[in-house]
Write a protein that holds these residues in place. Structure first.
Motif, PDB file in Angstrom:
ATOM      1  N   MET A 192      -8.864 108.516  10.786  1.00 56.38           N
ATOM      2  CA  MET A 192      -9.546 107.556  10.240  1.00 56.38           C
ATOM      3  C   MET A 192     -10.519 108.160   9.363  1.00 56.38           C
ATOM      4  SD  MET A 192      -9.304 104.141  10.455  1.00 56.38           S
ATOM      5  CE  MET A 192     -10.351 102.969   9.345  1.00 56.38           C
ATOM      6  N   GLU A 195      -8.946 109.347   6.225  1.00 57.48           N
ATOM      7  CA  GLU A 195      -8.435 108.447   5.336  1.00 57.48           C
ATOM      8  C   GLU A 195      -9.727 107.709   4.494  1.00 57.48           C
ATOM      9  OE1 GLU A 195      -5.326 106.184   6.445  1.00 57.48           O
ATOM     10  OE2 GLU A 195      -6.011 104.477   4.886  1.00 57.48           O
ATOM     11  N   ARG A 199      -9.796 107.842   0.620  1.00 56.61           N
ATOM     12  CA  ARG A 199      -9.991 106.450  -0.184  1.00 56.61           C
ATOM     13  C   ARG A 199     -11.260 106.729  -0.976  1.00 56.61           C
ATOM     14  NH1 ARG A 199      -7.572 101.659   1.406  1.00 56.61           N
ATOM     15  NH2 ARG A 199      -5.979 102.001   2.741  1.00 56.61           N
ATOM     16  N   TYR A 237       1.634 110.754   2.622  1.00 56.07           N
ATOM     17  CA  TYR A 237       0.842 109.946   3.343  1.00 56.07           C
ATOM     18  C   TYR A 237      -0.331 109.480   2.048  1.00 56.07           C
ATOM     19  CZ  TYR A 237      -2.191 106.740   6.134  1.00 56.07           C
ATOM     20  OH  TYR A 237      -2.962 105.870   6.741  1.00 56.07           O
ATOM     21  N   ILE A 239       0.342 109.733  -1.259  1.00 58.35           N
ATOM     22  CA  ILE A 239       1.202 108.957  -2.010  1.00 58.35           C
ATOM     23  C   ILE A 239       1.014 107.469  -1.577  1.00 58.35           C
ATOM     24  CG2 ILE A 239       3.321 108.292  -3.278  1.00 58.35           C
ATOM     25  CD1 ILE A 239       3.925 111.383  -3.314  1.00 58.35           C
ATOM     26  N   ASN A 240       1.215 107.157  -0.435  1.00 57.71           N
ATOM     27  CA  ASN A 240       1.220 105.819   0.384  1.00 57.71           C
ATOM     28  C   ASN A 240      -0.150 105.416  -0.097  1.00 57.71           C
ATOM     29  OD1 ASN A 240       1.047 103.834   1.957  1.00 57.71           O
ATOM     30  ND2 ASN A 240       2.170 104.785   3.803  1.00 57.71           N
ATOM     31  N   ILE A 241      -1.119 105.955   0.171  1.00 57.59           N
ATOM     32  CA  ILE A 241      -2.401 105.113  -0.223  1.00 57.59           C
ATOM     33  C   ILE A 241      -2.682 105.037  -1.611  1.00 57.59           C
ATOM     34  CG2 ILE A 241      -5.086 105.529  -0.024  1.00 57.59           C
ATOM     35  CD1 ILE A 241      -4.739 107.107   2.377  1.00 57.59           C
ATOM     36  N   ILE A 243      -0.243 104.571  -4.369  1.00 56.56           N
ATOM     37  CA  ILE A 243       0.600 103.261  -4.657  1.00 56.56           C
ATOM     38  C   ILE A 243      -0.141 101.917  -4.022  1.00 56.56           C
ATOM     39  CG2 ILE A 243       2.734 102.184  -4.649  1.00 56.56           C
ATOM     40  CD1 ILE A 243       3.076 104.675  -6.033  1.00 56.56           C
ATOM     41  N   THR A 244      -0.668 102.120  -2.730  1.00 57.27           N
ATOM     42  CA  THR A 244      -1.357 100.801  -2.343  1.00 57.27           C
ATOM     43  C   THR A 244      -2.582 100.565  -3.266  1.00 57.27           C
ATOM     44  OG1 THR A 244      -0.708 101.475   0.143  1.00 57.27           O
ATOM     45  CG2 THR A 244      -2.620  99.891  -0.464  1.00 57.27           C
ATOM     46  N   GLU A 245      -3.383 101.414  -3.622  1.00 53.80           N
ATOM     47  CA  GLU A 245      -4.554 101.152  -4.292  1.00 53.80           C
ATOM     48  C   GLU A 245      -3.963 100.631  -5.649  1.00 53.80           C
ATOM     49  OE1 GLU A 245      -7.706 100.749  -3.287  1.00 53.80           O
ATOM     50  OE2 GLU A 245      -6.713 100.855  -1.351  1.00 53.80           O
ATOM     51  N   ILE A 247      -1.245  99.108  -6.766  1.00 55.28           N
ATOM     52  CA  ILE A 247      -0.714  97.867  -6.449  1.00 55.28           C
ATOM     53  C   ILE A 247      -1.856  96.770  -6.574  1.00 55.28           C
ATOM     54  CG2 ILE A 247       0.138  96.118  -5.022  1.00 55.28           C
ATOM     55  CD1 ILE A 247       2.277  97.985  -4.414  1.00 55.28           C
ATOM     56  N   LYS A 248      -3.025  97.155  -5.998  1.00 57.10           N
ATOM     57  CA  LYS A 248      -4.109  96.051  -5.844  1.00 57.10           C
ATOM     58  C   LYS A 248      -4.731  95.896  -7.238  1.00 57.10           C
ATOM     59  CE  LYS A 248      -5.819  97.162  -1.257  1.00 57.10           C
ATOM     60  NZ  LYS A 248      -6.894  97.834  -0.683  1.00 57.10           N
TER      61      LYS A 248
END
Lengths: 299, 508
Positions: A192, A195, A199, A237, A239-241, A243-245, A247-248
């Motif tokens: 955590m 992460e 971020r 992982y 890349i996952n974060i 792409i998530t950001e 998208i937002k």
């Protein structure tokens, strides 16, 4: 010998402009105002050889025993409780770094053999863990002892040896820090924190080595742990974060796609577009158009 | 070969399992996402991160395990955790993170409603206990405390609704997940006028209701392309994780109950009737038309045992938490039943059923000078299981339970299961080790039933074969019951002290 103290501009330190102060001190009696609370721009190390010390670091009280090392980051406050140093024997070293900010960006200076990237990772570990006291670190005492011998004996190769010892002290502290903090093996909690660090600094080109070092694991062990915990390799992982950001941000109409790419850590908008399309089937601008009907196509 | 894929959007991870049409597992994968706690009572997840995790994981899974073997995906059946609330704006963009099941910020709102006459009526009509977990109270909290976000919201979705909308463009919520929102009338299967009014919204701010067999529209062409799936793949909306776990554990009809032991836990029965509990201690969720899953949840299972392991476990010899947990359980087995008179109340995170008290706290009771760590660890497990037993006693006021079917991480420990059989004085069955988990099995059964492979869910449930069983030992049960009597009276007696200590802890 009760005291050995070198201060900036003394002749022993001429070859070491980055060393502000180096000292060995034995205190036999209470002296008032011997350690007033102070914020400084230096990285400060205090090693306890004998005795017991009550110190306040960043407004927190710590009790140090022999073998403990206090590490005060630039910008943190440090002083004795009731402004007293305490009774016992200690070593200290004040170091002027080329750069240090609270996001963990650290540059040592030319004297160091650490690369900028390594220095940065070390800096991030130091500020990320925010643990000013490292307990039972006898090796730090040996480093201080050797450093003092080098200063006193002034033999050939002294400059190289002292600078090496400082590098060693930093590496030792960072490694001990991650080990001390992760000793309970609570990987979810450690993850955590990682992460959060990712971020907070998503535009940085994180490497596997940096991420592993941050949680105090070797590359292989780190990869295995992340894979079994998250289902992804560390880089996937990430890349996952990213792409998530992305998208937002794509769903906010007024941010430029090129800016999004760099903000979330892709090295070019091309790289972003390829990765994004591979995963979602959309190019970033198609995705935006589909999700915000009113978006300006020029963006 | 034709296959069915199940996707669980769980409390902390996506789990994907592929089955052949007969229900044999072809492969599985799992990917986690974090829960954020900005403040003590807040539990949030990022809907975009859940979506990307699911998409990414599914893509890798299809490319590595399904497409190379030429498996032909017929349908994808979803399940999800209950009680989530995600406000979205008029463009369908999330306004902040989703509040998830464990988010407790609406405590005050829940207390207010529970004490009102409307609260009791809503409990009977919606099946959802009045609690901070309930989306009804979460929406009221938003209205009271975050008016900006509340008024900007065009809809209030569940996480599954949002994920499905991303894939297909349709806003739907299944009857199971909806029956856990506190806003759906479980008798008429419509949004309840009074509940919606109490939330301060109108029905068009909620998604359209659908049965668990509903096909949630077509996969968007872009995702068809990136996932390499054809447009005939059926996306079945499915049910909630709790309902799926019950179905997948083979529990159907009289005499059976299922016990889930994960981070948190629950004990549930399935039946045609709603259990009207005077004291509002049980939930009634809709599994499918005319079939209700009733039971009670507990907050303190794996989370509490992991807490114990981290605090008192020996990490000098082992490095992994899982190994430490295994060693602790072995230690527990070395101590006699009843832990030599040591009793543990496991309410570290407050408790839901049967007391529904967020301020309940943990207690070790009866410590004497001879107790060692092994007694503590055994008492910890016994306490966690006594909490399950206390819920089952409420269920048994309404239903006969002859045997239990256990699932979840802790069901794989024989020591736990034997203790459970002895405490409950009932045989405990578990599924064989290697198979997929109960949620995935339940989802497969819903998918296969929609595909026409089973006549209905009752027939589908018979498909589940349970293997190992643990038989109760009379002698042990008697000892446990003497200890349970103390557990039960302590839990009741400490009510005022729980309030006082929670109040003190509030300041730290």
């Amino acid at each position: 010998m009760n005291q050995y103290c070198l201060k900036k501009d003394c002749k022993e330190l001429h070859a070491f402009p980055h060393i502000v102060e180096f000292a060995y001190k034995k205190v036999n009696a209470i002296q008032f105002d011997s350690l007033k609370k102070e914020v400084s721009a230096f990285l400060r190390f205090y090693y306890v050889i004998e005795g017991r010390f009550d110190w306040v670091i960043d407004d927190q009280v710590y009790i140090l025993y022999p073998g403990d090392l206090a590490m005060i980051l630039p910008g943190q406050s440090f002083g004795g409780e009731k402004d007293l140093l305490g009774i016992g024997t200690i070593n200290w070293l004040h170091l002027k770094l080329k750069q240090f900010d609270r996001n963990g960006k650290m540059l040592m200076g030319k004297w160091s053999r650490l690369s900028d990237r390594e220095a940065n990772t070390l800096g991030r570990i130091l500020s990320f863990n925010n643990t000013p006291v490292l307990s039972r670190l006898k090796e730090a005492g040996t480093i201080f002892q050797n450093m003092q011998n080098e200063f006193m004996n002034q033999e050939i190769g002294q400059t190289v040896r002292v600078n090496q010892l400082i590098d060693e002290l930093l590496i030792l502290s960072a490694r001990h820090l991650t080990r001390q903090n992760n000793s309970r093996r609570d990987f979810p909690q450690i993850f955590m924190k990682l992460e959060q660090a990712l971020r907070e600094n998503l535009s940085h080109q994180w490497t596997l080595e940096e991420m592993a070092a941050l949680v105090g694991l070797g590359n292989t062990a780190f990869s295995e742990k992340v894979k079994s915990y998250t289902g992804f390799s560390p880089l996937n992982y990430l890349i996952n974060i990213r792409i998530t950001e992305a998208i937002k941000l794509l769903k906010k109409p007024n941010v430029h796609v090129t800016d999004i790419a760099l903000d979330v850590g892709f090295y070019s908008s091309q790289h972003f577009a390829t990765t994004f399309k591979k995963l979602t089937g959309y190019t970033p601008s198609e995705f935006r158009k589909k999700h915000i009907p009113s978006s300006d196509e020029n963006l | 070969m034709e296959c069915i894929i199940t996707i669980e959007i769980g409390t902390g991870a996506i789990r994907i399992v592929a089955f052949d049409m007969e229900g044999n597992m072809l492969g599985s994968t799992k990917g986690s996402y974090p829960t954020f706690h900005a403040k003590p009572d807040y539990s949030e997840q990022d809907p975009e991160q859940i979506f990307i995790t699911m998409l990414y994981l599914l893509k890798i899974f299809l490319n590595e395990k399904i497409h190379p073997k030429k498996h032909d995906v017929q349908c994808i059946c979803f399940s999800s955790a209950m009680h989530s609330v995600l406000p979205i704006d008029k463009n369908g963009v999330p306004i902040g993170n989703a509040m998830v099941w464990s988010d407790n910020r609406a405590k005050k709102e829940a207390d207010e409603l529970k004490e009102s006459p409307l609260g009791k009526e809503l409990y009977y009509r919606t099946g959802t206990p009045i609690h901070a977990m309930s989306p009804l109270n979460k929406i009221v909290w938003l209205r009271n405390n975050d008016p900006g976000r509340f008024s900007a919201a065009d809809k209030f979705l569940s996480i599954k609704t949002y994920i499905l909308e991303q894939l297909t463009g349709e806003y739907v919520i299944d009857h199971s997940v909806a029956s856990a929102t506190g806003m759906m009338n479980i008798h008429t299967l419509t949004w309840d006028d009074d509940a919606v009014k109490y939330a301060g919204i109108s029905k068009d701010k909620l998604a359209d209701l659908a049965t668990v067999f509903h096909i949630a529209g077509k996969l968007k062409p872009e995702y068809q392309a990136s996932l390499r799936l054809h447009d005939r793949v059926k996306l079945i909306i499915g049910s909630s994780d709790g309902c799926m776990a019950t179905l997948g554990a083979g529990v159907w009809g009289d005499g059976k109950a299922t016990v889930t032991l994960e981070e948190s836990g629950a004990i549930r029965v399935v039946g045609k009737e709603i259990l009207q509990d005077e004291k509002q201690r049980l939930f009634n969720y809709l599994l499918a038309e005319g079939n209700y899953v009733s039971g009670g949840p507990t907050n303190n299972v794996g989370s509490v045992f992991e807490w114990y392991a981290k605090q008192f476990g020996d990490f000098n010899k082992v490095y992994e938490l899982d190994d430490c947990i295994r060693n602790l359980i072995n230690d527990a087995a070395k101590v006699p039943v009843g832990s030599c008179g040591l009793i543990f109340l496991p309410y570290l995170q407050g408790e839901r059923a049967p007391m529904w008290n967020a301020n309940a706290r943990g207690v070790y009771f009866g410590l004497n000078i001879k107790h060692e760590l092994q007694h503590l660890v055994r008492a910890t497990i016994e306490g966690i299981l006594y909490a399950f037993y206390s819920i089952s006693k409420v269920l048994e006021e309404h239903r006969i339970i002859a045997c239990l079917s256990a699932n979840g991480t802790y069901a794989s420990f024989p020591v736990w299961m034997q203790m459970m059989a002895d405490i409950f004085d009932k045989p405990v069955n578990i599924k064989k080790n290697s198979g997929p988990d109960s949620v995935a099995c339940g989802s497969y059964l819903v998918g296969a039933t929609e595909m026409g492979l089973y006549k209905d869910l009752e027939h589908a449930a018979q498909k589940v074969k349970l293997q190992e069983s643990y038989h109760p030992q009379e002698q042990n049960h008697k000892i446990y019951m003497k200890h349970y009597a103390v557990f039960e009276s302590l839990s009741l007696k400490l009510h005022n002290e729980f309030e006082a200590i929670a109040d003190l802890q509030h300041d730290y």
